[in-house]
Enzyme design. Structure first.
Site, PDB file in Angstrom:
ATOM      1  N   TRP A  40     -11.519   0.920  -7.099  1.00 18.65           N
ATOM      2  CA  TRP A  40     -10.043   1.003  -7.181  1.00 18.65           C
ATOM      3  C   TRP A  40      -9.603   0.690  -8.610  1.00 18.65           C
ATOM      4  O   TRP A  40      -8.654   1.280  -9.127  1.00 18.65           O
ATOM      5  CB  TRP A  40      -9.366   0.043  -6.209  1.00 18.65           C
ATOM      6  CG  TRP A  40      -9.534   0.271  -4.732  1.00 18.65           C
ATOM      7  CD1 TRP A  40      -9.814  -0.696  -3.794  1.00 18.65           C
ATOM      8  CD2 TRP A  40      -9.377   1.498  -3.983  1.00 18.65           C
ATOM      9  NE1 TRP A  40      -9.855  -0.136  -2.532  1.00 18.65           N
ATOM     10  CE2 TRP A  40      -9.590   1.195  -2.616  1.00 18.65           C
ATOM     11  CE3 TRP A  40      -9.090   2.812  -4.351  1.00 18.65           C
ATOM     12  CZ2 TRP A  40      -9.523   2.173  -1.609  1.00 18.65           C
ATOM     13  CZ3 TRP A  40      -9.031   3.783  -3.346  1.00 18.65           C
ATOM     14  CH2 TRP A  40      -9.244   3.461  -2.005  1.00 18.65           C
ATOM     15  N   THR A 100     -13.158 -12.982  -3.111  1.00 21.72           N
ATOM     16  CA  THR A 100     -13.647 -11.629  -2.813  1.00 21.72           C
ATOM     17  C   THR A 100     -13.871 -11.509  -1.304  1.00 21.72           C
ATOM     18  O   THR A 100     -14.998 -11.556  -0.819  1.00 21.72           O
ATOM     19  CB  THR A 100     -14.921 -11.321  -3.644  1.00 21.72           C
ATOM     20  OG1 THR A 100     -14.571 -11.486  -5.034  1.00 21.72           O
ATOM     21  CG2 THR A 100     -15.416  -9.902  -3.446  1.00 21.72           C
ATOM     22  N   ASP A 152       0.805  -1.221   0.000  1.00 21.53           N
ATOM     23  CA  ASP A 152       0.000   0.000   0.000  1.00 21.53           C
ATOM     24  C   ASP A 152       0.836   1.269   0.000  1.00 21.53           C
ATOM     25  O   ASP A 152       0.304   2.356   0.246  1.00 21.53           O
ATOM     26  CB  ASP A 152      -0.941   0.003   1.214  1.00 21.53           C
ATOM     27  CG  ASP A 152      -2.184  -0.831   0.951  1.00 21.53           C
ATOM     28  OD1 ASP A 152      -2.618  -0.898  -0.209  1.00 21.53           O
ATOM     29  OD2 ASP A 152      -2.707  -1.419   1.910  1.00 21.53           O
ATOM     30  N   GLY A 158      -9.660 -16.643  -8.038  1.00 22.45           N
ATOM     31  CA  GLY A 158     -10.067 -15.338  -7.533  1.00 22.45           C
ATOM     32  C   GLY A 158     -10.923 -15.509  -6.287  1.00 22.45           C
ATOM     33  O   GLY A 158     -11.662 -16.497  -6.168  1.00 22.45           O
ATOM     34  N   ARG A 161     -16.108  -1.363  -3.748  1.00 23.24           N
ATOM     35  CA  ARG A 161     -14.883  -0.558  -3.590  1.00 23.24           C
ATOM     36  C   ARG A 161     -13.736  -1.145  -4.404  1.00 23.24           C
ATOM     37  O   ARG A 161     -12.927  -0.410  -4.974  1.00 23.24           O
ATOM     38  CB  ARG A 161     -14.483  -0.354  -2.131  1.00 23.24           C
ATOM     39  CG  ARG A 161     -13.446   0.765  -2.017  1.00 23.24           C
ATOM     40  CD  ARG A 161     -13.245   1.386  -0.655  1.00 23.24           C
ATOM     41  NE  ARG A 161     -12.882   0.431   0.351  1.00 23.24           N
ATOM     42  CZ  ARG A 161     -13.702   0.015   1.314  1.00 23.24           C
ATOM     43  NH1 ARG A 161     -14.925   0.487   1.375  1.00 23.24           N
ATOM     44  NH2 ARG A 161     -13.300  -0.864   2.196  1.00 23.24           N
ATOM     45  N   ASP A 201      -6.854  -3.487  -4.999  1.00 22.98           N
ATOM     46  CA  ASP A 201      -6.453  -2.137  -4.576  1.00 22.98           C
ATOM     47  C   ASP A 201      -5.130  -1.724  -5.225  1.00 22.98           C
ATOM     48  O   ASP A 201      -4.823  -0.552  -5.355  1.00 22.98           O
ATOM     49  CB  ASP A 201      -6.227  -2.046  -3.059  1.00 22.98           C
ATOM     50  CG  ASP A 201      -7.126  -2.931  -2.229  1.00 22.98           C
ATOM     51  OD1 ASP A 201      -7.677  -3.898  -2.773  1.00 22.98           O
ATOM     52  OD2 ASP A 201      -7.241  -2.664  -1.031  1.00 22.98           O
TER      53      ASP A 201
HETATM   54  N1  GLY Z   1      -7.747  -1.354   0.787  1.00 24.52           N
HETATM   55  C1  GLY Z   1      -8.746  -1.961   1.548  1.00 24.52           C
HETATM   56  C2  GLY Z   1     -10.093  -1.395   1.334  1.00 24.52           C
HETATM   57  O1  GLY Z   1     -10.400  -0.833   0.324  1.00 24.52           O
HETATM   58  O2  GLY Z   1     -10.880  -1.540   2.255  1.00 24.52           O
END
Ligand code: GLY
Length: 371
Positions: free
Chosen positions: A227, A211, A84, A209, A223, A151
């Site tokens: 991203w 989720t 991150d 994959g 979300r 992300d």
């Molecule tokens: N990066 C983790 C989230 O979007 O919650």
């Protein structure tokens, strides 16, 4: 004007936030603050830099620069280094260098890019998500080893920026290679997305994959989708590779087709609606809105359509989620869904606030930001 209201709200809340970095809102609309190195710590700083960019007011600059030691400390602690670093440094050190020319900020951002590049897995061609820890609590290492997150599309901008600053080709090559792997495994045929992708930890062969933060493995967590929209638009902006534009359009079109009646994101596009009705995610809505606005800047063929959708989302966020009329609120937006399956389904979130501000700026013609 919306950006003016945002700036005033930020100014009112200096006193409550002090030198800390908001993490998530409490029920009484105050902030819980980030611990060292937490991935969210850059977003409030990003808001301060946007406010300084618009106003030239030294108060915003001072509030932002006094946080530099927080980010420097992070780079000196191996346990705090993870995938991150893009979220953390694009909106802090990159922004600071861009707006003030501060050389130390540039050095920190390049160190962050080097640490991010170092997490690239050569065989699988992806950046490892989450650090492996010596203290194997629950199934943490089994969960993390060989995993990539959606992300991470957002974190590539730091590598592209470092390539531009230094001319070192490997920053660019790692960003493009990771982005290609992420597109291949995280984006489904219909334009929806997985949150994560698991590779065999030893061979790095692709497995499946999943989720984890969404409704189910095969659902589409909004979300994560947001991203992808925003991150892929940056990746196309830097690389000029039309394949990234095509996939950005595909994920954007999926999101637009699945918004609620009020043009906002449900927390998961496939979640069943229970007796509480639709659980919204204002943060996914704000990121999607900023992503569509960013895409409109890059895609003349579809610009009008994306700008129109983004304007609708921004107006709806202001109508349904904004907290301007509540003097007690320390943030901008309510109704953020951090992690619904853990019960964190309605709170202020600093990333929602940052991207709401970014979307307002992009839609008023300001395109040259920090990513
Ligand atoms: N990066 C983790 C989230 O979007 O919650």
């Amino acid at each position: 004007m919306l950006s003016q209201k945002i700036i005033e709200k930020l100014r009112e809340n200096f006193i409550h936030i002090g030198a800390e970095n908001p993490k998530i809102g409490t029920q009484d609309l105050r902030w819980e603050m980030c611990e060292d190195g937490y991935w969210v710590a850059g977003f409030y700083v990003g808001e301060l830099w946007l406010a300084y960019m618009l106003t030239g007011d030294q108060a915003f600059r001072n509030q932002a620069t006094m946080r530099q030691p927080f980010f420097e400390h992070l780079l000196n602690e191996p346990a705090l280094i993870n995938h991150d670093l893009g979220f953390l440094f694009s909106l802090s050190s990159v922004a600071e260098h861009k707006l003030t020319g501060d050389e130390k900020a540039k050095v920190l951002a390049i160190r962050a890019a080097e640490a991010l590049r170092a997490q690239f897995q050569q065989c699988g061609e992806f950046i490892q998500a989450w650090p492996l820890t010596k203290i194997n609590t629950e199934n943490r290492n089994e969960l993390a080893a060989g995993r990539m997150l959606i992300d991470s599309f957002e974190n590539m901008a730091l590598l592209f920026w470092a390539h531009k600053q230094t001319g070192v080709q490997s920053f660019y090559d790692v960003a493009v290679a990771h982005a290609k792997t992420a597109v291949k495994h995280l984006i489904r045929e219909d334009g929806s997305t997985f949150h994560t992708f698991k590779f065999d930890a030893a061979t790095q062969q692709p497995i499946r994959g999943e989720t984890l933060q969404g409704f189910s493995d095969d659902s589409c967590w909004s979300r994560g989708q947001s991203w992808a929209i925003h991150g892929l638009s940056q990746i196309y902006r830097y690389s000029g590779d039309i394949a990234f534009l095509e996939v950005a359009r595909k994920v954007a079109d999926y999101a637009i087709a699945h918004l609620t009646e009020t043009s906002l994101c449900p927390w998961d596009y496939d979640a069943l609606v229970d007796e509480r009705g639709v659980i919204l995610d204002s943060s996914a809505s704000a990121i999607t809105c900023a992503g569509l606005a960013a895409l409109a800047e890059l895609d003349p063929e579809n610009a009008e359509r994306y700008r129109e959708a983004a304007n609708r989302m921004l107006a709806s966020l202001t109508e349904h989620c904004a907290l301007f009329d509540n003097p007690e609120a320390q943030g901008l937006l309510d109704h953020g869904a951090y992690f619904v399956k853990r019960g964190a389904d309605r709170a202020m979130l600093p990333y929602g606030d940052y991207f709401y501000f970014e979307a307002a700026l992009r839609l008023s013609g300001k395109h040259d930001l920090f990513w």
